[in-house]
Design an enzyme around this catalytic site. Structure first.
Site, PDB file in Angstrom:
ATOM      1  N   HIS A   1     -24.443  -6.566  -1.789  1.00  0.00           N
ATOM      2  CA  HIS A   1     -23.031  -6.187  -1.917  1.00  0.00           C
ATOM      3  C   HIS A   1     -22.112  -7.399  -1.988  1.00  0.00           C
ATOM      4  CE1 HIS A   1     -24.117  -2.080  -1.548  1.00  0.00           C
ATOM      5  NE2 HIS A   1     -24.584  -2.219  -0.334  1.00  0.00           N
TER       6      HIS A   1
ATOM      7  N   HIS B   1     -22.478   4.274  -3.133  1.00  0.00           N
ATOM      8  CA  HIS B   1     -23.331   5.282  -3.788  1.00  0.00           C
ATOM      9  C   HIS B   1     -22.486   6.348  -4.495  1.00  0.00           C
ATOM     10  CE1 HIS B   1     -26.381   4.152  -0.420  1.00  0.00           C
ATOM     11  NE2 HIS B   1     -26.227   3.185  -1.290  1.00  0.00           N
TER      12      HIS B   1
ATOM     13  N   HIS C   1     -32.849   0.984  -6.143  1.00  0.00           N
ATOM     14  CA  HIS C   1     -31.689   1.203  -5.268  1.00  0.00           C
ATOM     15  C   HIS C   1     -30.725   0.019  -5.322  1.00  0.00           C
ATOM     16  CE1 HIS C   1     -29.203   3.071  -2.310  1.00  0.00           C
ATOM     17  NE2 HIS C   1     -29.028   1.864  -1.807  1.00  0.00           N
TER      18      HIS C   1
ATOM     19  N   ASP D   1     -26.828   0.172  -6.243  1.00  0.00           N
ATOM     20  CA  ASP D   1     -25.750  -0.484  -5.476  1.00  0.00           C
ATOM     21  C   ASP D   1     -24.891  -1.364  -6.378  1.00  0.00           C
ATOM     22  OD1 ASP D   1     -26.315   0.545  -2.936  1.00  0.00           O
ATOM     23  OD2 ASP D   1     -27.578  -1.156  -2.363  1.00  0.00           O
TER      24      ASP D   1
HETATM   25 ZN   LIG Z   1     -27.128   1.277  -1.162  1.00  0.00          ZN
END
Ligand SMILES: [Zn+2]
Length: 318
Positions: free
Chosen positions: A271, A85, A244, A248
Site C-alpha cells: 500500500h 478492496h 491479491h 490491492d
Molecule cells: Zn488487500
C-alpha cells in the site's frame, strides 16, 4: 493493441447496502452505495455516533496511513480505513461516481477479497451518465524505489498491471501477475484473491490491538511451517498471494480519481509503495496528461484519446 474503453461516466443504478465486520476493529459495520452525479467521483461519508459526518473524496490527496491498509484521512477518530478492496471493485467495474456511506471506522472486510462488492454492484447494475469520462494517461516513466522494492508507471496503450512479490517463504516465494486490466480480467483472475498473512504476524497484530476481526473467514493464514491453515486451501492454485497484491494495487491506484492509461509495475510493493508511486506521478505534470474519448464512440484505442484542459476537471485533488 486494441482496447475497448467505455468513454462515459457512470454511477450505480440503485442504492445497495452491505454489512460485515471491520478487519481491524472486529466491529460490525454497514455500508451503503448511493448513486451520484457526473463529476462527483467516489465520495466516502462516515457517519459518527454523535450525528456528525466525515467526508473524503477517494483521491490520493486524502490518503493518510498506509501501514496495514489504505486509510482516508489522518485523524483516526474521523478517518475511514481498509478502502482498497472496495475501491478495486469500483475501479475495475468502471464506476466513476458513487457515494459510499459507512457507519464505522473501516470498510467491512467481507471474505477478504473484492468478490462480494463486485457481485453486489453487478446485481444492481451500472448506469451510463452520458458525460465524457476523463482519463489520466501516463506519458513518461515515473519510478520510485525503497530498499529492494520499486514501483513505476510507464506509458502504455491500455491499462496494464505487472506486479511481482518475493517472500522469504517456500509457499509464496517469487510470484508475478501481469495482464491488461478489464472488468473481465479483474473478475476472473483477481477479484476472488483474499488477504493473506502469516500466523506469527497475526498474533503480533492481535497483541497490539489490530486485526481483531481477522479470521479464516476473511484471510488466508500461513502457519509457521509454511502451509495454508485454511481447510479449503487456495482459491487460485499457488498464486492467490500475488493476485491479491495486484487487487490491492488496483484499489490503491483508483485513488488517482480517474481511470488511468498506462502500465503499473511493482516489485515487492504494498500500500505504501502504491500510494507513493501515485503521488510521484500526480506531482509531476510532465509525466501525465488528462484525456477523454475523441467522439461518441464506445470502441476506441487509448492512444486516440485527446488531451483536455486539466483546470476543467481535477478529481484527484482535494
Ligand atoms: Zn488487500
Amino acid at each position: 493493441m486494441a482496447i475497448a474503453l467505455l468513454g462515459f461516466q457512470t454511477t450505480i443504478a440503485a442504492p445497495l447496502t452491505l454489512t460485515g465486520i471491520g478487519v481491524h476493529s472486529g466491529r460490525e459495520v454497514s455500508i451503503t452505495f448511493q448513486p451520484a452525479e457526473a463529476g462527483t467521483g467516489v465520495l466516502f461519508l462516515r457517519q459518527h455516533d454523535d450525528g456528525s459526518t466525515s467526508e473524503y473524496r477517494a483521491v490520493s490527496a486524502h490518503v493518510g496511513n498506509t501501514d496495514l491498509c489504505t486509510v482516508l484521512g489522518t485523524n483516526p477518530a474521523r478517518s475511514i480505513a481498509t478502502i482498497e478492496h472496495v475501491m478495486a471493485a469500483i475501479y475495475a467495474l468502471g464506476l466513476d461516481n458513487l457515494i459510499v456511506e459507512v457507519d464505522g471506522a473501516e470498510m467491512p472486510i467481507m471474505d477478504g477479497s473484492s468478490e462480494v462488492f463486485i457481485d453486489a454492484i453487478e446485481q444492481v447494475g451500472i448506469t451510463n451518465l452520458g458525460v465524457k469520462r476523463r482519463y489520466i494517461r501516463v506519458i513518461k516513466p515515473v519510478r520510485i524505489e525503497s530498499g529492494a522494492s520499486w514501483s513505476e508507471f510507464l506509458p502504455y496503450d491500455g491499462t496494464r498491471f505487472e506486479v511481482e512479490i518475493d517472500f522469504d517463504s517456500q509457499l509464496i516465494g517469487r510470484q508475478k501477475w501481469e495482464g491488461d486490466l478489464t472488468a473481465e480480467t479483474f473478475k476472473n483472475e483477481l477479484s476472488r484473491a483474499r488477504t493473506f498473512g502469516f500466523m506469527r504476524d497475526v498474533e503480533r497484530l492481535w497483541a497490539a490491538g489490530f486485526a481483531l476481526g481477522s479470521s479464516l473467514e476473511n484471510s488466508v493464514v500461513i502457519s509457521d511451517d509454511d502451509t495454508v491453515i485454511n481447510v479449503e486451501g487456495l482459491r487460485y492454485e499457488k498464486d492467490e498471494f500475488v493476485r491479491h497484491k495486484t487487487l490491492d494495487a488496483v484499489g490503491d491506484l483508483a485513488l488517482a480519481g480517474a481511470q488511468f492509461i498506462g502500465c503499473y509495475r511493482s516489485y515487492r510493493g504494498g500500500h505504501k509503495m502504491n500510494a507513493n508511486a501515485l503521488k510521484a506521478l500526480l506531482s509531476d505534470p510532465t509525466a501525465y496528461e488528462v484525456v477523454e474519448a475523441p467522439s461518441r464512440s464506445h470502441q476506441v484505442r487509448a492512444r486516440e484519446f485527446v488531451p483536455v484542459q486539466v483546470s476543467e476537471f481535477a478529481p484527484w485533488s482535494a
